[in-house]
Design a protein around this motif. Structure first.
Motif, mmCIF file in Angstrom:
data_model
loop_
_atom_site.group_PDB
_atom_site.id
_atom_site.type_symbol
_atom_site.label_atom_id
_atom_site.label_comp_id
_atom_site.label_asym_id
_atom_site.label_seq_id
_atom_site.Cartn_x
_atom_site.Cartn_y
_atom_site.Cartn_z
ATOM 1 N N GLY A 120 48.029 -29.270 -8.695
ATOM 2 C CA GLY A 120 48.410 -30.651 -8.432
ATOM 3 C C GLY A 120 47.684 -31.319 -7.288
ATOM 4 N N PHE A 121 46.612 -30.700 -6.771
ATOM 5 C CA PHE A 121 45.855 -31.314 -5.689
ATOM 6 C C PHE A 121 45.137 -32.554 -6.210
ATOM 7 C CE2 PHE A 121 41.758 -31.455 -3.236
ATOM 8 C CZ PHE A 121 42.313 -31.882 -2.035
ATOM 9 N N GLY A 122 45.315 -33.681 -5.537
ATOM 10 C CA GLY A 122 44.724 -34.929 -5.984
ATOM 11 C C GLY A 122 43.558 -35.410 -5.149
ATOM 12 N N GLY A 123 43.186 -34.661 -4.114
ATOM 13 C CA GLY A 123 42.085 -35.064 -3.254
ATOM 14 C C GLY A 123 40.729 -34.784 -3.876
ATOM 15 N N ALA A 124 39.685 -35.069 -3.110
ATOM 16 C CA ALA A 124 38.314 -34.879 -3.590
ATOM 17 C C ALA A 124 37.945 -33.393 -3.581
ATOM 18 C CB ALA A 124 37.348 -35.658 -2.713
ATOM 19 N N ILE A 125 37.288 -32.962 -4.652
ATOM 20 C CA ILE A 125 36.772 -31.593 -4.743
ATOM 21 C C ILE A 125 35.282 -31.681 -5.035
ATOM 22 C CG2 ILE A 125 36.843 -29.381 -5.934
ATOM 23 C CD1 ILE A 125 39.697 -30.011 -6.786
ATOM 24 N N THR A 126 34.482 -31.073 -4.162
ATOM 25 C CA THR A 126 33.037 -31.003 -4.375
ATOM 26 C C THR A 126 32.650 -29.541 -4.520
ATOM 27 O OG1 THR A 126 32.717 -32.972 -3.000
ATOM 28 C CG2 THR A 126 30.773 -31.638 -3.478
ATOM 29 N N VAL B 276 38.132 -31.137 -0.261
ATOM 30 C CA VAL B 276 37.775 -29.721 -0.212
ATOM 31 C C VAL B 276 36.347 -29.585 -0.736
ATOM 32 C CG1 VAL B 276 38.273 -27.397 -1.048
ATOM 33 C CG2 VAL B 276 40.158 -28.979 -0.588
ATOM 34 N N VAL B 277 35.512 -28.947 0.054
ATOM 35 C CA VAL B 277 34.155 -28.633 -0.373
ATOM 36 C C VAL B 277 34.078 -27.127 -0.619
ATOM 37 C CG1 VAL B 277 31.719 -28.536 0.302
ATOM 38 C CG2 VAL B 277 33.077 -30.581 0.791
#
Length: 513
Positions: free
Chosen positions: A154-160, A134-135
């Motif tokens: 609980g989101f474990g993905g990439a956050i920019t 997620v950007v």
């Protein structure tokens, strides 16, 4: 409403809950302020269940016992944060941190507060349809709230998190209030310490300016040539102060107020200023005027309207607010505008020259929608989103000051430029990015503090044909704004609990079939 530097209530008051209280003394739907192990604790009963949480809001230190119980939550009386009675979790901004949560034991007819509970974090989400990255474009209220919510859920993905500002996300409402007045120092302004973002796996990029959105390629391209791919994009670019287009508007003693850097520059200038002119009678302008007066700076306010804030709050309320400022020494020059700014004067259209070694411009903001417009998103005085805050482009959400969403109370699409609204939009967008499919139903809310005048505004009335005042504005009043007989908003003057009840009433209207 209170001081951002407030601490917990001292000394501790009420019963020692560790020693127990009678269950019968706690009526259903009521709260009891007490203490346990040296900390203020709020006891609340819902049916046969009794809950114990910290008694102080984690936002500005408000006493939660003066708030409102709604279901299994308690709402803060000052700025309408909301906490879970079961877990202490902050369910609604502006509070970001949980309150403590305690074990409760009932023995016979007595209730005892026991040990502090360690509430486990939510497990990481693992659904196959979740985005991998997620950007977020924008490091203001909506962007920061969205990034935190993604992790909290609980989101474990990439956050920019791409912020055009040079400073990490800050408590922007405080810039024109406590920070400018000198009641709060710069250390209070950042929403989170620097390590927070790294600790939570949020890649915060400062001074990061996006050049364009590649909708087809699902990437954002930066002005410095960098490129960030995304599965999901959240646009939270906020609003930009309107700059004056007149001679002298670029002089070094002329200030707008949006960022931490703006706030520090203005505060430094205010420390040495003797006479200030505030151009614009917006909330920001009037809050700045009050803060400058707290520093002993002489203040003149210039605005084209005949009554300050008449469009938002009505003629009678606007006249009252003007009177409050005049009692504190502010002079008003209404029905006119500035035509030029000299080194030590502001020249008005009337020909009058106002002495000024400091000028503050607060003439409003405009939504920063250029990126969205160039990307081909649907635009109508903002970025059009549906009830889940999705834009017209797949994989792109929008939140904060740029979003125009379908308001369930008025039945119209609205766009609101207020801090708490932006945070709640960011929170809701994050949850919907994770597949919750949660309609955005939050009732708009904002507050202003000018001297000892505290106003909470609940709802949204772009237009109204009646502003009915119940009570005395000086000591406590409710102003109800209606259009064609329909109540769209209320403003509460020194009535914190009434503001919470008004919010609850609007929510019930929205939920009604």
């Amino acid at each position: 409403m209170g001081d951002p530097m407030s601490d917990s209530p001292s000394p501790l008051s009420g019963p020692d809950l560790a020693k127990g209280v009678a269950f019968s003394d706690l009526a259903d739907g009521t709260m009891l302020l007490g203490h346990a192990a040296g900390e203020a604790v709020l006891l609340a009963r819902r049916g046969e269940a009794v809950f114990a949480i910290g008694a102080v809001c984690t936002h500005y230190g408000a006493p939660l016992n003066e708030g409102l119980l709604v279901g299994e939550t308690v709402r803060c009386p000052w700025h309408h944060a909301c906490f879970s009675l079961r877990t202490g979790a902050p369910l609604r901004p502006p509070a970001l941190d949980p309150v403590n949560c305690y074990a409760v034991e009932r023995v016979g007819e007595s209730v005892f507060v026991r040990e502090k509970l360690d509430i486990a974090a939510k497990p990481k989400l693992s659904a196959p349809d979740l985005p991998k990255s997620v950007v977020i474009v924008g490091g203001g209220a909506a962007g920061a709230a969205a990034a935190e919510t993604l992790r909290r859920e609980g989101f474990g993905g990439a956050i920019t998190l791409l912020s055009a500002d040079g400073d990490r996300p800050v408590d922007r409402p405080n810039l024109s209030k406590g920070f400018l007045s000198g009641a709060a120092d710069a250390a209070f302004n950042p929403l989170r310490p620097a390590a927070f973002y790294a600790d939570h796996g949020i890649d915060l990029r400062l001074n990061a300016r996006v050049k364009r959105i590649d909708v087809a390629g699902r990437a954002v391209e930066m002005e410095d040539g960098a490129r960030f791919a995304y599965d999901t994009l959240l646009l939270a670019t906020g609003a930009e102060p309107i700059r004056l287009d007149l001679p002298g508007a670029d002089r070094p003693h002329v200030h707008c107020l949006r960022s931490q850097a703006d706030g520090e520059a203005l505060t430094a200038a205010a420390a040495a200023a003797k006479k200030a002119v505030v151009i614009g009678a917006s909330f920001i302008g009037l809050e700045a005027a009050a803060s400058l007066r707290a520093r002993g700076v002489a203040v003149a306010v210039v605005a084209p309207e005949a009554v300050p804030m008449e469009k938002v709050l009505g003629r009678e309320v606007g006249a009252f607010i003007r009177g409050v400022h005049e009692k504190h020494g502010v002079t008003f020059h209404l029905g006119t505008t500035a035509v030029s700014i000299d080194a030590d004067h502001v020249v008005l259209k009337t020909g009058e020259r106002l002495e000024a070694d400091l000028v503050v411009v607060g003439v409003g903001v405009r939504p920063a929608i250029d990126l969205a417009k160039e990307a081909g998103l649907a635009i109508d005085r903002g970025v059009i989103v549906d009830e889940f805050l999705q834009t017209s482009a797949p994989g792109i959400w929008a939140a904060g000051d740029i979003a125009r969403w379908p308001d369930l109370l008025s039945g119209q699409a609205i766009r609101v430029e207020h801090w708490v609204v932006a945070e709640r939009l960011g929170q809701a967008a994050a949850r919907n990015i994770l597949g919750v499919r949660e309609r955005f139903e939050a009732v708009p809310f904002f507050w202003t503090e000018q001297y000892d005048l505290a106003i909470a505004y609940i709802g949204h009335a772009e237009k109204f044909d009646d502003a009915r005042i119940d009570g005395a504005l000086e000591t406590g009043a409710t102003v109800t704004y209606t259009l064609a007989g329909k109540t769209l908003a209320v403003a509460q003057f020194h009535r914190d609990l009434a503001g919470l009840k008004a919010e609850q009433t609007f929510e019930e209207l929205i939920a009604a079939p």
